[in-house]
Scaffold this motif. Structure first.
Motif, PDB file in Angstrom:
ATOM      1  N   GLN A  66       0.868  -1.181   0.000  1.00 24.22           N
ATOM      2  CA  GLN A  66       0.000   0.000   0.000  1.00 24.22           C
ATOM      3  C   GLN A  66       0.903   1.229   0.000  1.00 24.22           C
ATOM      4  OE1 GLN A  66      -3.382  -0.606   0.032  1.00 24.22           O
ATOM      5  NE2 GLN A  66      -3.694   1.527  -0.455  1.00 24.22           N
ATOM      6  N   LEU A  67       0.913   1.957  -1.095  1.00 22.27           N
ATOM      7  CA  LEU A  67       1.751   3.140  -1.249  1.00 22.27           C
ATOM      8  C   LEU A  67       0.900   4.378  -0.996  1.00 22.27           C
ATOM      9  CD1 LEU A  67       4.451   4.419  -2.144  1.00 22.27           C
ATOM     10  CD2 LEU A  67       3.583   4.352  -4.485  1.00 22.27           C
ATOM     11  N   TYR A  68       1.313   5.162  -0.022  1.00 24.32           N
ATOM     12  CA  TYR A  68       0.599   6.396   0.315  1.00 24.32           C
ATOM     13  C   TYR A  68       1.356   7.563  -0.299  1.00 24.32           C
ATOM     14  CZ  TYR A  68      -1.686   3.358   3.651  1.00 24.32           C
ATOM     15  OH  TYR A  68      -2.393   2.325   4.232  1.00 24.32           O
ATOM     16  N   THR A  69       0.687   8.257  -1.216  1.00 24.14           N
ATOM     17  CA  THR A  69       1.274   9.430  -1.848  1.00 24.14           C
ATOM     18  C   THR A  69       0.420  10.640  -1.492  1.00 24.14           C
ATOM     19  OG1 THR A  69       0.008   9.085  -3.881  1.00 24.14           O
ATOM     20  CG2 THR A  69       2.178   8.056  -3.766  1.00 24.14           C
ATOM     21  N   ALA A  70       0.891  11.803  -1.846  1.00 19.72           N
ATOM     22  CA  ALA A  70       0.153  13.034  -1.540  1.00 19.72           C
ATOM     23  C   ALA A  70      -1.240  12.967  -2.157  1.00 19.72           C
ATOM     24  CB  ALA A  70       0.909  14.244  -2.064  1.00 19.72           C
ATOM     25  N   GLY A  71      -2.236  12.834  -1.310  1.00 20.94           N
ATOM     26  CA  GLY A  71      -3.615  12.867  -1.772  1.00 20.94           C
ATOM     27  C   GLY A  71      -4.186  11.559  -2.284  1.00 20.94           C
ATOM     28  N   SER A  72      -3.413  10.470  -2.246  1.00 21.09           N
ATOM     29  CA  SER A  72      -3.974   9.220  -2.750  1.00 21.09           C
ATOM     30  C   SER A  72      -3.280   8.008  -2.133  1.00 21.09           C
ATOM     31  CB  SER A  72      -3.870   9.149  -4.275  1.00 21.09           C
ATOM     32  OG  SER A  72      -2.524   9.033  -4.669  1.00 21.09           O
ATOM     33  N   GLU A  73      -3.936   6.883  -2.290  1.00 17.96           N
ATOM     34  CA  GLU A  73      -3.365   5.599  -1.912  1.00 17.96           C
ATOM     35  C   GLU A  73      -3.314   4.751  -3.168  1.00 17.96           C
ATOM     36  OE1 GLU A  73      -5.423   3.619   1.261  1.00 17.96           O
ATOM     37  OE2 GLU A  73      -5.760   5.486   2.319  1.00 17.96           O
TER      38      GLU A  73
END
Length: 90
Positions: A8-15
């Motif tokens: 699960q990659l958490y990026t700015a504003g999204s998963e």
């Protein structure tokens, strides 16, 4: 890593759900040999390939992951403990 895994990659504003699939080569006698290569998918799309060799990291893929995220995934791969194999490790 022996079996495919999810990250699960958490990026700015999204998963983003990234599927990591190890690549093996068949050697003499039919045994499988780990190559250090891992195919990354998002849904049904291949987004790239990570190649790990010791501390070395090579990335061949599209630019929408960014090197920092690729590094996080590589660290996950290096530290990953296969759930069904955990009991066999001393």
């Amino acid at each position: 890593m022996v079996n495919p895994a999810q990250y699960q990659l958490y990026t700015a504003g999204s998963e983003r759900l990234i599927y990591i699939e190890p690549v093996y080569e068949e050697i003499t006698g039919g045994d499988l040999f780990p190559t250090g290569r891992y195919i990354l998918r998002e849904g049904n799309d291949i987004i790239g390939e990570i190649h790990l060799d010791g501390d070395s990291l090579e990335w061949d893929g599209n630019g929408n992951l960014g090197f920092d995220n690729v590094s996080l995934i590589a660290r996950f791969i290096r530290e990953y403990n296969e759930p069904e194999l955990t009991g066999f490790v001393d």
